[in-house]
Design a protein around this motif. Sequence first.
Motif, PDB file in Angstrom:
ATOM      1  N   GLU A  85      19.051  46.379  67.289  1.00  0.00           N
ATOM      2  CA  GLU A  85      20.378  46.944  67.098  1.00  0.00           C
ATOM      3  C   GLU A  85      21.478  45.960  67.477  1.00  0.00           C
ATOM      4  OE1 GLU A  85      23.058  50.805  68.562  1.00  0.00           O
ATOM      5  OE2 GLU A  85      20.963  50.573  69.210  1.00  0.00           O
ATOM      6  N   PHE A  86      21.256  45.173  68.542  1.00  0.00           N
ATOM      7  CA  PHE A  86      22.303  44.240  68.970  1.00  0.00           C
ATOM      8  C   PHE A  86      22.537  43.143  67.937  1.00  0.00           C
ATOM      9  CE2 PHE A  86      18.474  42.139  70.520  1.00  0.00           C
ATOM     10  CZ  PHE A  86      18.725  40.778  70.315  1.00  0.00           C
ATOM     11  N   MET A  87      21.492  42.793  67.148  1.00  0.00           N
ATOM     12  CA  MET A  87      21.678  41.796  66.101  1.00  0.00           C
ATOM     13  C   MET A  87      22.459  42.367  64.926  1.00  0.00           C
ATOM     14  SD  MET A  87      20.585  38.791  66.829  1.00  0.00           S
ATOM     15  CE  MET A  87      20.626  38.106  65.178  1.00  0.00           C
ATOM     16  N   VAL A  88      22.163  43.606  64.562  1.00  0.00           N
ATOM     17  CA  VAL A  88      22.913  44.258  63.480  1.00  0.00           C
ATOM     18  C   VAL A  88      24.378  44.385  63.874  1.00  0.00           C
ATOM     19  CG1 VAL A  88      23.162  46.360  62.122  1.00  0.00           C
ATOM     20  CG2 VAL A  88      20.881  45.496  62.663  1.00  0.00           C
ATOM     21  N   ARG A  89      24.608  44.801  65.118  1.00  0.00           N
ATOM     22  CA  ARG A  89      25.976  44.941  65.607  1.00  0.00           C
ATOM     23  C   ARG A  89      26.696  43.584  65.602  1.00  0.00           C
ATOM     24  NH1 ARG A  89      25.243  47.527  70.697  1.00  0.00           N
ATOM     25  NH2 ARG A  89      25.027  49.459  69.512  1.00  0.00           N
ATOM     26  N   ALA A  90      25.986  42.537  66.008  1.00  0.00           N
ATOM     27  CA  ALA A  90      26.578  41.200  66.029  1.00  0.00           C
ATOM     28  C   ALA A  90      26.946  40.730  64.624  1.00  0.00           C
ATOM     29  CB  ALA A  90      25.608  40.205  66.680  1.00  0.00           C
ATOM     30  N   LEU A  91      26.062  40.983  63.652  1.00  0.00           N
ATOM     31  CA  LEU A  91      26.330  40.571  62.275  1.00  0.00           C
ATOM     32  C   LEU A  91      27.537  41.300  61.701  1.00  0.00           C
ATOM     33  CD1 LEU A  91      22.683  40.371  60.917  1.00  0.00           C
ATOM     34  CD2 LEU A  91      24.322  38.478  60.961  1.00  0.00           C
ATOM     35  N   VAL A  92      27.583  42.625  61.884  1.00  0.00           N
ATOM     36  CA  VAL A  92      28.696  43.414  61.343  1.00  0.00           C
ATOM     37  C   VAL A  92      30.018  42.986  61.978  1.00  0.00           C
ATOM     38  CG1 VAL A  92      29.682  45.730  61.190  1.00  0.00           C
ATOM     39  CG2 VAL A  92      27.244  45.383  60.758  1.00  0.00           C
ATOM     40  N   THR A  93      30.016  42.830  63.290  1.00  0.00           N
ATOM     41  CA  THR A  93      31.239  42.474  64.005  1.00  0.00           C
ATOM     42  C   THR A  93      31.718  41.085  63.627  1.00  0.00           C
ATOM     43  OG1 THR A  93      30.494  43.835  65.865  1.00  0.00           O
ATOM     44  CG2 THR A  93      32.279  42.284  66.285  1.00  0.00           C
ATOM     45  N   THR A  94      30.791  40.148  63.548  1.00  0.00           N
ATOM     46  CA  THR A  94      31.171  38.771  63.227  1.00  0.00           C
ATOM     47  C   THR A  94      31.720  38.659  61.813  1.00  0.00           C
ATOM     48  OG1 THR A  94      29.427  37.979  64.701  1.00  0.00           O
ATOM     49  CG2 THR A  94      30.377  36.378  63.189  1.00  0.00           C
ATOM     50  N   VAL A  95      31.105  39.339  60.870  1.00  0.00           N
ATOM     51  CA  VAL A  95      31.599  39.297  59.489  1.00  0.00           C
ATOM     52  C   VAL A  95      32.982  39.932  59.393  1.00  0.00           C
ATOM     53  CG1 VAL A  95      31.222  40.207  57.168  1.00  0.00           C
ATOM     54  CG2 VAL A  95      29.324  39.171  58.424  1.00  0.00           C
ATOM     55  N   ALA A  96      33.209  41.039  60.114  1.00  0.00           N
ATOM     56  CA  ALA A  96      34.523  41.685  60.104  1.00  0.00           C
ATOM     57  C   ALA A  96      35.594  40.742  60.654  1.00  0.00           C
ATOM     58  CB  ALA A  96      34.488  42.976  60.921  1.00  0.00           C
ATOM     59  N   ALA A  97      35.302  40.110  61.791  1.00  0.00           N
ATOM     60  CA  ALA A  97      36.270  39.176  62.385  1.00  0.00           C
ATOM     61  C   ALA A  97      36.471  37.960  61.486  1.00  0.00           C
ATOM     62  CB  ALA A  97      35.794  38.750  63.768  1.00  0.00           C
ATOM     63  N   ALA A  98      35.385  37.469  60.887  1.00  0.00           N
ATOM     64  CA  ALA A  98      35.487  36.298  60.016  1.00  0.00           C
ATOM     65  C   ALA A  98      36.344  36.593  58.794  1.00  0.00           C
ATOM     66  CB  ALA A  98      34.086  35.852  59.578  1.00  0.00           C
ATOM     67  N   ALA A  99      36.215  37.785  58.242  1.00  0.00           N
ATOM     68  CA  ALA A  99      36.976  38.129  57.044  1.00  0.00           C
ATOM     69  C   ALA A  99      38.474  38.104  57.312  1.00  0.00           C
ATOM     70  CB  ALA A  99      36.549  39.505  56.544  1.00  0.00           C
ATOM     71  N   VAL A 100      38.912  38.766  58.378  1.00  0.00           N
ATOM     72  CA  VAL A 100      40.349  38.825  58.638  1.00  0.00           C
ATOM     73  C   VAL A 100      40.888  37.469  59.078  1.00  0.00           C
ATOM     74  CG1 VAL A 100      40.106  39.578  61.061  1.00  0.00           C
ATOM     75  CG2 VAL A 100      42.157  40.165  59.775  1.00  0.00           C
ATOM     76  N   CYS A 101      40.124  36.730  59.873  1.00  0.00           N
ATOM     77  CA  CYS A 101      40.584  35.406  60.306  1.00  0.00           C
ATOM     78  C   CYS A 101      40.696  34.439  59.135  1.00  0.00           C
ATOM     79  CB  CYS A 101      39.626  34.828  61.351  1.00  0.00           C
ATOM     80  SG  CYS A 101      39.726  35.597  62.976  1.00  0.00           S
ATOM     81  N   SER A 102      39.726  34.490  58.224  1.00  0.00           N
ATOM     82  CA  SER A 102      39.711  33.535  57.115  1.00  0.00           C
ATOM     83  C   SER A 102      40.851  33.786  56.132  1.00  0.00           C
ATOM     84  CB  SER A 102      38.369  33.600  56.389  1.00  0.00           C
ATOM     85  OG  SER A 102      38.124  34.905  55.888  1.00  0.00           O
ATOM     86  N   VAL A 103      41.164  35.055  55.874  1.00  0.00           N
ATOM     87  CA  VAL A 103      42.285  35.349  54.976  1.00  0.00           C
ATOM     88  C   VAL A 103      43.592  34.862  55.592  1.00  0.00           C
ATOM     89  CG1 VAL A 103      43.605  37.193  53.881  1.00  0.00           C
ATOM     90  CG2 VAL A 103      41.109  37.285  53.876  1.00  0.00           C
ATOM     91  N   LEU A 104      43.797  35.161  56.871  1.00  0.00           N
ATOM     92  CA  LEU A 104      45.007  34.690  57.535  1.00  0.00           C
ATOM     93  C   LEU A 104      45.066  33.167  57.590  1.00  0.00           C
ATOM     94  CD1 LEU A 104      47.597  35.330  59.112  1.00  0.00           C
ATOM     95  CD2 LEU A 104      46.206  35.380  61.200  1.00  0.00           C
ATOM     96  N   SER A 105      43.908  32.533  57.721  1.00  0.00           N
ATOM     97  CA  SER A 105      43.893  31.067  57.840  1.00  0.00           C
ATOM     98  C   SER A 105      44.469  30.380  56.605  1.00  0.00           C
ATOM     99  CB  SER A 105      42.465  30.574  58.090  1.00  0.00           C
ATOM    100  OG  SER A 105      41.657  30.689  56.931  1.00  0.00           O
ATOM    101  N   CYS A 106      44.402  31.039  55.450  1.00  0.00           N
ATOM    102  CA  CYS A 106      44.972  30.446  54.233  1.00  0.00           C
ATOM    103  C   CYS A 106      46.477  30.238  54.388  1.00  0.00           C
ATOM    104  CB  CYS A 106      44.672  31.331  53.031  1.00  0.00           C
ATOM    105  SG  CYS A 106      42.919  31.487  52.618  1.00  0.00           S
ATOM    106  N   TRP A 107      47.161  31.242  54.947  1.00  0.00           N
ATOM    107  CA  TRP A 107      48.606  31.106  55.166  1.00  0.00           C
ATOM    108  C   TRP A 107      48.903  30.153  56.316  1.00  0.00           C
ATOM    109  CZ3 TRP A 107      47.266  36.431  53.879  1.00  0.00           C
ATOM    110  CH2 TRP A 107      47.745  36.817  52.627  1.00  0.00           C
ATOM    111  N   LEU A 108      48.092  30.190  57.367  1.00  0.00           N
ATOM    112  CA  LEU A 108      48.334  29.305  58.507  1.00  0.00           C
ATOM    113  C   LEU A 108      48.239  27.841  58.097  1.00  0.00           C
ATOM    114  CD1 LEU A 108      46.377  31.059  61.409  1.00  0.00           C
ATOM    115  CD2 LEU A 108      48.802  31.230  60.840  1.00  0.00           C
ATOM    116  N   VAL A 109      47.270  27.519  57.241  1.00  0.00           N
ATOM    117  CA  VAL A 109      47.100  26.141  56.788  1.00  0.00           C
ATOM    118  C   VAL A 109      48.305  25.700  55.953  1.00  0.00           C
ATOM    119  CG1 VAL A 109      45.760  24.664  55.238  1.00  0.00           C
ATOM    120  CG2 VAL A 109      44.593  26.115  56.912  1.00  0.00           C
TER     121      VAL A 109
END
Length: 289
Positions: A14-38
């Motif tokens: 369960e901790f691996m599933v939780r880690a995957l879901v959480t990391t992908v969620a954080a990666a998605a929002v950070c990566s979209v914002l990073s386009c404007w930051l760059v």
Amino acid sequence: MSPLELLAQPLEYEFMVRALVTTVAAAAVCSVLSCWLVLVGWSLMGDAVSHAVLPGVVIAYILGIPFTVGALAAGVLAVVLIGGLRGTSRIKEDASIGIVFTALFALGLVLISVTPSQTNLTHIVFGNVLGISGAEQLQICVLSLVGLAVMVLKRRDLTLYAFDPLHAHAIGLSPKLLGALLLGLLAVTSVAALQVVGVVLVVAMLIVPGATAHLLTDRFGAMLVVAPLVSASSSVVGIYLSYWLNASPGGLVVLVHTAVFALAYLLSPAHGVLGRRLGERRRRRALPG
């Protein structure tokens, strides 16, 4: 063990599933914002906010409230202080960033040193994605969804602000408000990624995906698609590698992001170092005579 079994085995925990879901969620929002930051040139701002949240986390521990609340408050305070110092004095943006984030980060270190704690607060610095609880996962996913929703709704205004703030002002938009919105989104996304990779490495998730997409495409609309795809896939690979190698998940997530950037830097057909040379050789060979 077959490749399918290698992929399925970590999902039994369960901790691996939780880690995957959480990391992908954080990666998605950070990566979209990073386009404007760059494009805007706010890479240092991402570094500043990620470090400035540390005192908020410690104060949240002292008050017995969720770490996310304290981190978000400190992140908002950081962007307000940086914007205020830059807008009301002769101090330039880079100096304002340096003054605010070093002061807040130092305050966080001092608070850690004088606060008796049964909790290991160092996971805020280095990340603790494998130890995230269900409540923390919900907080991160909600913050990520809110950030993504705002960016989708305001994508045209933010893009115009990034490319031509004078034109944005001429058509009735407020560059100051759009800049403030971008700073607020930066605070939210920093908090979302905080427990995934920690204070030190948040800046990588805020900058590397946008920089990678910028090398792979010349169209900003395509960047907004390429960056989250690159970041989400890199995050999944990093989490799987952490399971197989028994190594730091946050560090491996960032290393995979960096490796993908290095490949784009070298091999991108239009902007890669080797890609451009290969393209020039093909063009020369195609010339008659």
